[in-house]
Design a protein around this motif. Sequence first.
Motif, PDB file in Angstrom:
ATOM      1  N   ASN A 165       0.825  -1.199   0.000  1.00 60.41           N
ATOM      2  CA  ASN A 165       0.000   0.000   0.000  1.00 60.41           C
ATOM      3  C   ASN A 165       0.861   1.252   0.000  1.00 60.41           C
ATOM      4  O   ASN A 165       1.857   1.338   0.716  1.00 60.41           O
ATOM      5  N   GLY A 166       0.473   2.219  -0.814  1.00 59.46           N
ATOM      6  CA  GLY A 166       1.175   3.492  -0.869  1.00 59.46           C
ATOM      7  C   GLY A 166       2.211   3.592  -1.963  1.00 59.46           C
ATOM      8  O   GLY A 166       2.676   4.698  -2.254  1.00 59.46           O
ATOM      9  N   VAL A 167       2.582   2.475  -2.603  1.00 57.72           N
ATOM     10  CA  VAL A 167       3.576   2.552  -3.676  1.00 57.72           C
ATOM     11  C   VAL A 167       2.862   2.782  -5.005  1.00 57.72           C
ATOM     12  O   VAL A 167       1.660   2.575  -5.141  1.00 57.72           O
ATOM     13  N   GLN A 168       3.637   3.194  -6.018  1.00 58.74           N
ATOM     14  CA  GLN A 168       3.047   3.549  -7.305  1.00 58.74           C
ATOM     15  C   GLN A 168       3.558   2.709  -8.470  1.00 58.74           C
ATOM     16  O   GLN A 168       2.974   2.746  -9.549  1.00 58.74           O
ATOM     17  N   THR A 169       4.628   1.938  -8.262  1.00 55.93           N
ATOM     18  CA  THR A 169       5.161   1.116  -9.351  1.00 55.93           C
ATOM     19  C   THR A 169       5.473  -0.277  -8.831  1.00 55.93           C
ATOM     20  O   THR A 169       5.707  -0.484  -7.630  1.00 55.93           O
ATOM     21  N   GLU A 271     -10.498   4.906  -2.182  1.00 53.18           N
ATOM     22  CA  GLU A 271      -9.386   5.690  -2.699  1.00 53.18           C
ATOM     23  C   GLU A 271      -8.247   4.722  -2.988  1.00 53.18           C
ATOM     24  O   GLU A 271      -8.395   3.521  -2.755  1.00 53.18           O
ATOM     25  N   ASP A 272      -7.136   5.224  -3.515  1.00 48.92           N
ATOM     26  CA  ASP A 272      -6.082   4.323  -3.988  1.00 48.92           C
ATOM     27  C   ASP A 272      -4.895   4.206  -3.041  1.00 48.92           C
ATOM     28  O   ASP A 272      -3.893   3.578  -3.368  1.00 48.92           O
ATOM     29  N   THR A 490      -5.065  -4.026   4.469  1.00 45.77           N
ATOM     30  CA  THR A 490      -5.637  -3.793   3.150  1.00 45.77           C
ATOM     31  C   THR A 490      -7.151  -3.805   3.278  1.00 45.77           C
ATOM     32  O   THR A 490      -7.760  -4.870   3.436  1.00 45.77           O
ATOM     33  N   GLY A 491      -7.749  -2.617   3.261  1.00 47.20           N
ATOM     34  CA  GLY A 491      -9.183  -2.529   3.482  1.00 47.20           C
ATOM     35  C   GLY A 491      -9.868  -1.561   2.543  1.00 47.20           C
ATOM     36  O   GLY A 491      -9.254  -0.646   1.998  1.00 47.20           O
ATOM     37  N   ASP A 492     -11.146  -1.782   2.372  1.00 44.42           N
ATOM     38  CA  ASP A 492     -11.981  -0.877   1.593  1.00 44.42           C
ATOM     39  C   ASP A 492     -13.402  -0.985   2.138  1.00 44.42           C
ATOM     40  O   ASP A 492     -13.621  -1.626   3.164  1.00 44.42           O
ATOM     41  N   ARG A 493     -14.355  -0.357   1.449  1.00 43.48           N
ATOM     42  CA  ARG A 493     -15.703  -0.173   1.988  1.00 43.48           C
ATOM     43  C   ARG A 493     -15.601   0.415   3.397  1.00 43.48           C
ATOM     44  O   ARG A 493     -16.309  -0.001   4.317  1.00 43.48           O
ATOM     45  N   GLN A 559      -6.179   8.796   6.421  1.00 40.31           N
ATOM     46  CA  GLN A 559      -7.300   9.126   5.548  1.00 40.31           C
ATOM     47  C   GLN A 559      -7.488   8.027   4.514  1.00 40.31           C
ATOM     48  O   GLN A 559      -7.961   8.262   3.397  1.00 40.31           O
ATOM     49  N   THR A 560      -7.124   6.824   4.865  1.00 37.42           N
ATOM     50  CA  THR A 560      -7.241   5.661   3.996  1.00 37.42           C
ATOM     51  C   THR A 560      -7.306   4.411   4.865  1.00 37.42           C
ATOM     52  O   THR A 560      -6.804   4.409   5.999  1.00 37.42           O
ATOM     53  N   ALA A 561      -7.941   3.378   4.345  1.00 36.16           N
ATOM     54  CA  ALA A 561      -7.933   2.076   5.019  1.00 36.16           C
ATOM     55  C   ALA A 561      -6.872   1.159   4.433  1.00 36.16           C
ATOM     56  O   ALA A 561      -6.858  -0.034   4.729  1.00 36.16           O
ATOM     57  N   LYS A 562      -5.988   1.724   3.614  1.00 34.89           N
ATOM     58  CA  LYS A 562      -4.889   0.974   3.008  1.00 34.89           C
ATOM     59  C   LYS A 562      -3.598   1.458   3.660  1.00 34.89           C
ATOM     60  O   LYS A 562      -2.998   2.434   3.219  1.00 34.89           O
TER      61      LYS A 562
END
Length: 656
Positions: A165-169, A271-272, A490-493, A559-562
Amino acid sequence: MTIDIDIDDNQHLSNLDAKDIARRYGAELVELETLRYGLLEVARDMHESLVRSSFSPIVRDIQDCTAAIHMRTDAGWETVASREGAMQHAFTAQHMCNFLMEEWDEASLQPGDTIFVNDPWRGAIHQSDVNLFRPIIIDGRVEFVLHSTSHVLDLGGAVPGGFANGVQTHFEEQLKFPPTLLYAGDVPVRPAFNYILENTRVPSSLLGDLRALYGCLAVGDARLRELVDRFGLALVRAGGQYGTDRIEQSMRAAIAALPDGDYPVEDFIDEDGVTDEELRIAATVRVRGDSIEVDFSGTSRQPLGNVGTAWIEGTRCVQGIKMVLDPHSPVNSGTLRPIEALLPAGSAVCTLPPSSVSNHLDIGSRNINMMTTAMSMALPEHGVAPDSGNFAAMMIGGFDDRHGHEGPWAGAILPGGAWGGTYKSDGLTSVTPAIGACRSSVWEHIERESPIVPLMHEFLPDSAGAGFHRGGFGGIFTLLPLATTYATITGDRSKRGAPGVNGGGSGFPFYAWLVPGDDPSVVLDPFDLRGCEPLFGVFDGQGRPVADDGVFGRGARYQTAKVAGLELKPGYALRVLFGGGGGWGDPLERPVDRVLEDVQAGLYSPEFVERAYGVVLSSSDEVDVDATTRLRAELADARKDGKWTVPAACPTNWIV
């Protein structure tokens, strides 16, 4: 083998008698059925061998793994049998095999060669899922490819266990391998093993899992050759072709029962993990005759964070369609044939390298949920509401400094989730979402192998979406570290819970807190928030969770569940509340005796059922019939006027 077919090859198998089937496949029906199930038994033996011999809890306990048999056909390599612990792998396996065999120099293969690959753009789900392939050479030609896959605890990267989580590549994730020879003629390729094992935090666990993945292929090799020796290659191939055709026609018959039409559906990712931008996942499900096209046009662009998925996620839509229309037949290539997915390149469902795709769970779950929702639109009387959409999955690790345990460690925790209500019954409680259909962790094993004590794992009252058939209930999971631990959640909803269908209400969202661990009365009371630090969730101004009118992240650390690399110190506990499934149907029509049973069982509170079901209790074992009749009528009228909607599931007894 060449078979002259003088009947309509498109005619449904159910319309053919045994003689016609024998003419089509060159074998008697009883032989074809025997070999269809014989191939399934080989896959099952492979899977059981993998689960029983693996080292990590991800395979041994959670069963995030699959075994499959692919067969050479005129259409390419097709899966003729599979046995899954994680349902998702069975739908992606065929594509990986085709990529591999197209890329590899087949002429160079020798018996016992085993190839390793985990590249998402070559068909792997994410880099944490390793895949081993063993070509089976018969009479000088590769006729079958055996396949084993599992998630592994660690392959390097920024955090243990993937889900970076938090990486872009993908360069910031775990190691990524193109097809790489791991065993040459059943002899380990030492440079490949050295490179893999010297870039992991837990080499002993990873080595054990790689050997288990290889060993189950050796088991499958022996069992498959026994089948070929007994029945002959031509007959085994005929059984494989018959099996895939039979499953295809089972799927087509189920699809043909749907009304033709276009069924638009959408869902959202919170969110991502890098930006606060919400991601829209959109699809139009087009039913025409006995086939379906799923068009993901309208889906958000590929995200900066790791929640985007490679193109292989397009197969997830097949899972949602199958679980509603044809849930009982096994999965093989015939399952995939009637369904096509259109995936816009550069979108969230078809990201382009070098993006990170380590968190495939969120979009994968949405794909399944959207398909079950589309099926609910096509057949309202056979619908399934969305599930909780996340497993509350946590990858944990660190350095265990306890005496006698010194050394690096890593582990996986899968508390679970809940399924939505269905046209037949209430949703399942405290299970993993349908994307994997895995098992939750075995806490005794976690305690034995990790400096972690699971303090609480139980259902969460008032968390199931209200409905004529309610959703399943979410749960509470609390862990206490005995050594400094780093957790990736690693969460959502987490901004909104699983939506209901056909008038049902939403489930409870996903939350987490850091809890002082020196007072058991506080740690073990999930509703006592005094002294607790909120990590993420939707809160009101007093810090209480509110599912309908709160603000996401208000007063929270994230501000994220990730979350990646959350430091947990001894003396503090991590508590997560994972949400419930959505409700199916109008909750005002749920029989009052069933509502009362839920209250008496401690599943719902009297306060919530009055707000969501319009049921008034005069005591703990009696319904006030007159007051209930009046309130239900009032709520129904208010709904017609747009003044009332079914409230989202949310407990009411918070202490702040």
